[in-house]
Design a protein around this motif. Structure first.
Motif, PDB file in Angstrom:
ATOM      1  N   THR A 427      48.932 -14.070 -36.677  1.00 29.34           N
ATOM      2  CA  THR A 427      47.887 -14.761 -35.907  1.00 29.34           C
ATOM      3  C   THR A 427      46.514 -14.472 -36.502  1.00 29.34           C
ATOM      4  N   ASN A 428      46.274 -13.172 -36.849  1.00 31.37           N
ATOM      5  CA  ASN A 428      44.990 -12.812 -37.479  1.00 31.37           C
ATOM      6  C   ASN A 428      44.796 -13.586 -38.774  1.00 31.37           C
ATOM      7  N   ALA A 429      45.885 -13.698 -39.563  1.00 37.12           N
ATOM      8  CA  ALA A 429      45.793 -14.403 -40.843  1.00 37.12           C
ATOM      9  C   ALA A 429      45.431 -15.868 -40.606  1.00 37.12           C
ATOM     10  N   ILE A 430      46.104 -16.509 -39.625  1.00 32.23           N
ATOM     11  CA  ILE A 430      45.818 -17.922 -39.316  1.00 32.23           C
ATOM     12  C   ILE A 430      44.355 -18.069 -38.912  1.00 32.23           C
ATOM     13  N   LYS A 472      35.875  -0.447 -39.417  1.00 27.30           N
ATOM     14  CA  LYS A 472      36.190  -0.453 -37.980  1.00 27.30           C
ATOM     15  C   LYS A 472      37.455  -1.201 -37.598  1.00 27.30           C
ATOM     16  N   LEU A 473      38.200  -1.729 -38.615  1.00 28.94           N
ATOM     17  CA  LEU A 473      39.366  -2.566 -38.321  1.00 28.94           C
ATOM     18  C   LEU A 473      40.248  -2.062 -37.191  1.00 28.94           C
ATOM     19  N   PHE A 474      40.527  -0.763 -37.252  1.00 27.33           N
ATOM     20  CA  PHE A 474      41.506  -0.212 -36.308  1.00 27.33           C
ATOM     21  C   PHE A 474      40.843   0.465 -35.106  1.00 27.33           C
ATOM     22  N   PHE A 477      38.582  -2.416 -29.578  1.00 23.87           N
ATOM     23  CA  PHE A 477      37.507  -3.316 -29.145  1.00 23.87           C
ATOM     24  C   PHE A 477      36.578  -3.754 -30.269  1.00 23.87           C
ATOM     25  N   TYR A 478      36.984  -3.498 -31.536  1.00 26.14           N
ATOM     26  CA  TYR A 478      36.182  -4.063 -32.630  1.00 26.14           C
ATOM     27  C   TYR A 478      36.684  -5.488 -32.897  1.00 26.14           C
ATOM     28  N   THR A 479      35.805  -6.447 -32.740  1.00 23.75           N
ATOM     29  CA  THR A 479      36.191  -7.848 -33.001  1.00 23.75           C
ATOM     30  C   THR A 479      35.000  -8.631 -33.540  1.00 23.75           C
ATOM     31  N   THR A 480      35.315  -9.639 -34.369  1.00 24.56           N
ATOM     32  CA  THR A 480      34.235 -10.517 -34.849  1.00 24.56           C
ATOM     33  C   THR A 480      34.458 -11.919 -34.297  1.00 24.56           C
ATOM     34  N   LYS A 481      35.478 -12.024 -33.402  1.00 27.04           N
ATOM     35  CA  LYS A 481      35.812 -13.356 -32.876  1.00 27.04           C
ATOM     36  C   LYS A 481      35.222 -13.556 -31.486  1.00 27.04           C
ATOM     37  N   ALA A 482      34.787 -14.777 -31.221  1.00 33.52           N
ATOM     38  CA  ALA A 482      34.159 -15.074 -29.925  1.00 33.52           C
ATOM     39  C   ALA A 482      35.123 -14.805 -28.774  1.00 33.52           C
ATOM     40  N   GLY A 486      39.715  -7.436 -29.743  1.00 30.14           N
ATOM     41  CA  GLY A 486      39.570  -6.290 -30.646  1.00 30.14           C
ATOM     42  C   GLY A 486      40.598  -5.208 -30.405  1.00 30.14           C
ATOM     43  N   MET A 487      41.721  -5.551 -29.815  1.00 28.11           N
ATOM     44  CA  MET A 487      42.741  -4.539 -29.518  1.00 28.11           C
ATOM     45  C   MET A 487      43.965  -4.661 -30.430  1.00 28.11           C
ATOM     46  N   GLY A 488      44.162  -5.854 -31.024  1.00 29.81           N
ATOM     47  CA  GLY A 488      45.412  -6.131 -31.743  1.00 29.81           C
ATOM     48  C   GLY A 488      45.738  -5.092 -32.809  1.00 29.81           C
ATOM     49  N   LEU A 489      44.812  -4.889 -33.777  1.00 32.75           N
ATOM     50  CA  LEU A 489      45.134  -4.000 -34.893  1.00 32.75           C
ATOM     51  C   LEU A 489      45.303  -2.550 -34.441  1.00 32.75           C
ATOM     52  N   SER A 490      44.457  -2.124 -33.475  1.00 32.56           N
ATOM     53  CA  SER A 490      44.590  -0.718 -33.038  1.00 32.56           C
ATOM     54  C   SER A 490      45.934  -0.510 -32.339  1.00 32.56           C
ATOM     55  N   GLY A 512      41.226 -12.791 -50.214  1.00 35.22           N
ATOM     56  CA  GLY A 512      42.028 -12.740 -48.994  1.00 35.22           C
ATOM     57  C   GLY A 512      42.342 -11.306 -48.570  1.00 35.22           C
ATOM     58  N   ALA A 513      42.774 -11.193 -47.308  1.00 31.53           N
ATOM     59  CA  ALA A 513      43.080  -9.859 -46.764  1.00 31.53           C
ATOM     60  C   ALA A 513      44.572  -9.591 -46.841  1.00 31.53           C
ATOM     61  N   VAL A 514      44.903  -8.322 -46.991  1.00 36.16           N
ATOM     62  CA  VAL A 514      46.318  -7.920 -46.969  1.00 36.16           C
ATOM     63  C   VAL A 514      46.481  -6.852 -45.901  1.00 36.16           C
ATOM     64  N   PHE A 515      47.446  -7.063 -45.014  1.00 40.47           N
ATOM     65  CA  PHE A 515      47.785  -6.010 -44.045  1.00 40.47           C
ATOM     66  C   PHE A 515      49.202  -5.566 -44.351  1.00 40.47           C
ATOM     67  N   LYS A 516      49.331  -4.261 -44.586  1.00 40.64           N
ATOM     68  CA  LYS A 516      50.650  -3.788 -45.002  1.00 40.64           C
ATOM     69  C   LYS A 516      51.189  -2.781 -43.993  1.00 40.64           C
TER      70      LYS A 516
HETATM   71  P1  ADP Z   1      40.887  -9.495 -32.519  1.00 34.47           P
HETATM   72  O1  ADP Z   1      41.862 -10.373 -33.295  1.00 34.47           O
HETATM   73  O2  ADP Z   1      40.971  -9.692 -31.055  1.00 34.47           O
HETATM   74  O3  ADP Z   1      39.489  -9.602 -33.044  1.00 34.47           O
HETATM   75  P2  ADP Z   1      42.090  -7.371 -33.990  1.00 34.47           P
HETATM   76  O4  ADP Z   1      42.137  -5.913 -33.716  1.00 34.47           O
HETATM   77  O5  ADP Z   1      43.380  -8.036 -34.255  1.00 34.47           O
HETATM   78  O6  ADP Z   1      41.352  -8.015 -32.760  1.00 34.47           O
HETATM   79  O7  ADP Z   1      41.142  -7.584 -35.215  1.00 34.47           O
HETATM   80  C1  ADP Z   1      39.912  -6.939 -35.309  1.00 34.47           C
HETATM   81  C2  ADP Z   1      38.998  -7.556 -36.331  1.00 34.47           C
HETATM   82  O8  ADP Z   1      39.504  -7.303 -37.645  1.00 34.47           O
HETATM   83  C3  ADP Z   1      38.884  -9.034 -36.247  1.00 34.47           C
HETATM   84  O9  ADP Z   1      37.944  -9.446 -35.250  1.00 34.47           O
HETATM   85  C4  ADP Z   1      38.434  -9.365 -37.651  1.00 34.47           C
HETATM   86  O10 ADP Z   1      37.047  -9.173 -37.790  1.00 34.47           O
HETATM   87  C5  ADP Z   1      39.133  -8.341 -38.512  1.00 34.47           C
HETATM   88  N1  ADP Z   1      40.367  -8.931 -39.090  1.00 34.47           N
HETATM   89  C6  ADP Z   1      41.615  -8.846 -38.603  1.00 34.47           C
HETATM   90  N2  ADP Z   1      42.493  -9.502 -39.387  1.00 34.47           N
HETATM   91  C7  ADP Z   1      41.782 -10.028 -40.402  1.00 34.47           C
HETATM   92  C8  ADP Z   1      42.108 -10.822 -41.552  1.00 34.47           C
HETATM   93  N3  ADP Z   1      43.342 -11.230 -41.814  1.00 34.47           N
HETATM   94  N4  ADP Z   1      41.093 -11.155 -42.378  1.00 34.47           N
HETATM   95  C9  ADP Z   1      39.837 -10.755 -42.136  1.00 34.47           C
HETATM   96  N5  ADP Z   1      39.470 -10.020 -41.085  1.00 34.47           N
HETATM   97  C10 ADP Z   1      40.430  -9.653 -40.216  1.00 34.47           C
END
Ligand code: ADP
Length: 526
Positions: A427-430, A472-474, A477-482, A486-490, A512-516
């Protein structure tokens, strides 16, 4: 006579004047006896009287002095014998001489033994004094409050109670509470050290208060327990109690007493007290803080779980809504497309099941129940995940390429959790590809063995992770989306870590980003 020689002959008892007087009288006596024995006609063992001089001299003479004086007396006796009776003594005079010499020898032996006893006694006394002084200095210098108390009257009273048939003192005291005050009144303070005075005040050593009862804080049961320890013949007593200081302050103390075995020694029992007021207060504060913390962390857990639930349920609920709308559209067709309706209904059921699994898993977390582990084929799981987000992929025109890798083993873990992580990453990737309006719209999922574990990486063709995001990825409550939480990755990272795995995020050199995520083949915690 030099002082050194005098030291060999005379002891140190009494003053010099006394020694000189006694020495002169002894010498005078010896002279008198010699004169009477030699120059008078008195028949009898006069020489026996030398014993008086010896006895008197023993008061001031050392062992050497005594020995020398005895030899002088024996010499004078023999000399006087020869002067008086010439070379032809008769048997009678010889027997008198023998008696006198025997008396002198016996007296000398007794005096020497007496002197040895006296020396030993003096040595013992010195040892006792030294031990007493050592005890005093430890008693006075100890940083623990110490009292010497006379417990003899209390001990005697408790023996009386026992003799009168009392077997359970605590029960007896409950029925006759007045005996406690009576018993306290039987105690007497003999001495107290400086630390005791610091703890209680000046009344510590003299017992200047009317009664020891003033000293024991009201309602304190420690004294009764102490009495019971004495009553039941225990060797020592240790307990926490409360005392009132001279200034009226209540202090918590740790009390310890060793009871003597010998009844006579109950008149000098050492009582030790350590002020634990501060420690008790700190402990109470700690317990309170712990309770507060438990409350706060419960609230935080509930908060985090609600946030996590809201986040996790968002995707299946959204999918249900979309599929329900699609289903309605198929229904509105004339004639309705029944097979399309069936497909939408099946998707709704599938997403509803996923939402239910999420709730079930969260409930397991709350009730600390172990989640069910199973062998998972990651490539199947990824296919399933892709079909779960298929609607979003289609809508946004994003292609997914899966590279299953060679010889990747299955992993044993909790399926719903791993799937949840995959959904989050996809979902984050999309959203990343969409947000940046990238011309290349692709997600590549790669599965590969990694050091006895299995790695799954999700790479997107989005803009990559920003420098701030890298830090701050993990962070919760860190998020850049409206609309983001900000809880998903943590949550993903802590889920994987709790299953012995890990999650890292970085930028691919080609963009592009890679999550492993890395998973152990068999979860050590399951
Ligand atoms: P949310 O999706 O609600 O913002 P997440 O914890 O999943 O919460 O993600 C936190 C932040 O990490 C996102 O708001 C975004 O800024 C950054 N992020 C996550 N996945 C990606 C990605 N694939 N590419 C770039 N930035 C990402």
């Amino acid at each position: 006579m030099s002082a050194e020689r005098a030291g060999v002959l005379f002891n140190q008892r009494g003053g010099t004047g006394h020694r000189v007087t006694v020495a002169l009288i002894s010498a005078f006596l010896m002279a008198i006896v010699f004169v009477i024995d030699t120059f008078t006609e008195i028949e009898g063992a006069i020489a026996v009287l030398y014993v008086m001089a010896l006895l008197l001299g023993s008061e001031i003479l050392t062992r050497t002095g005594l020995l020398l004086t005895s030899i002088v007396c024996i010499f004078l006796t023999v000399l006087s014998y020869f002067l008086t009776h010439g070379p032809d003594p008769d048997l009678q005079t010889f027997i008198r001489l023998a008696v006198a010499l025997a008396a002198l020898a016996i007296t000398m032996a007794l005096l020497l033994r007496n002197d040895a006893f006296r020396a030993e006694l003096i040595e013992r006394n010195a040892e006792i004094r030294e031990s007493e002084a050592r005890y005093r200095s430890i008693f006075d210098g100890a940083r623990v409050a110490l009292w010497e108390r006379d417990y003899s009257r209390l001990h005697a009273y408790l023996l009386e109670l026992k003799a009168a048939g009392v077997t359970d003192l605590e029960d007896h005291a409950r029925r006759h509470p007045e005996i406690i005050d009576h018993c306290i009144g039987l105690l007497r303070t003999v001495a107290a050290n400086e630390a005791a005075r610091e703890l209680v005040g000046t009344s510590a050593d003299s017992g200047s208060r009317e009664s020891m009862a003033d000293f024991i804080a009201s309602g304190d049961k420690t004294f009764l327990h102490l009495m019971n320890a004495m009553f039941t013949g225990q060797a020592y007593f240790e307990g926490k109690g409360r005392i009132t200081t001279d200034s009226g302050e209540i202090r918590q103390v740790l009390l310890s007493i060793s009871f003597p075995e010998d009844t006579a020694a109950f008149n000098r029992v050492v009582v030790g007290m350590v002020d634990i007021t501060q420690r008790e207060m700190t402990e109470a504060a700690l317990i309170e803080a712990r309770a507060e913390f438990a409350k706060a962390s419960k609230a935080a857990t509930i908060g985090a779980l609600s946030a996590s639930l809201a986040h996790e349920l968002n995707q299946p609920l959204g999918a249900i809504a979309v599929n329900a709308q699609t289903l309605l559209r198929w229904l509105d067709r004339d004639p309705p497309d029944l097979s399309a309706i069936r497909r939408s209904a099946e998707r709704i059921i599938r997403d509803g099941q996923r939402a239910s699994d999420i709730i079930h898993n969260t409930r397991n977390l709350l009730t600390q129940q172990e989640s069910k582990a199973e062998w998972i084929d990651l490539s199947t799981l990824i296919d399933e995940t892709r079909s779960l987000v298929e609607h979003d992929l289609k809508r946004d025109g994003i292609a997914v390429t899966v590279r299953p890798g060679e010889g990747v083993p299955q992993v044993k873990s909790v399926r719903v959790e791993i799937q949840q992580v995959m959904i989050n990453l996809m979902t984050n990737a999309i959203q990343a590809i969409n947000g940046a309006k990238c011309p290349v719209r692709e997600i590549i999922v790669e599965i590969e063995p990694a050091d006895g574990m299995v790695g799954v990486s999700v790479r997107d063709s989005g803009p990559g992770i920003s420098p701030e995001g890298m830090e701050k990825l993990f962070t919760p409550f860190y998020t850049t989306k409206a609309q983001g939480l900000g809880m998903g990755l943590s949550i993903c990272r802590s889920t994987l870590e709790s299953r012995g795995g890990k999650l890292d995020g970085f930028n691919h050199p080609d963009g592009g980003a890679v999550f492993k995520m890395t998973l152990p083949i068999e979860d050590p915690h399951l």
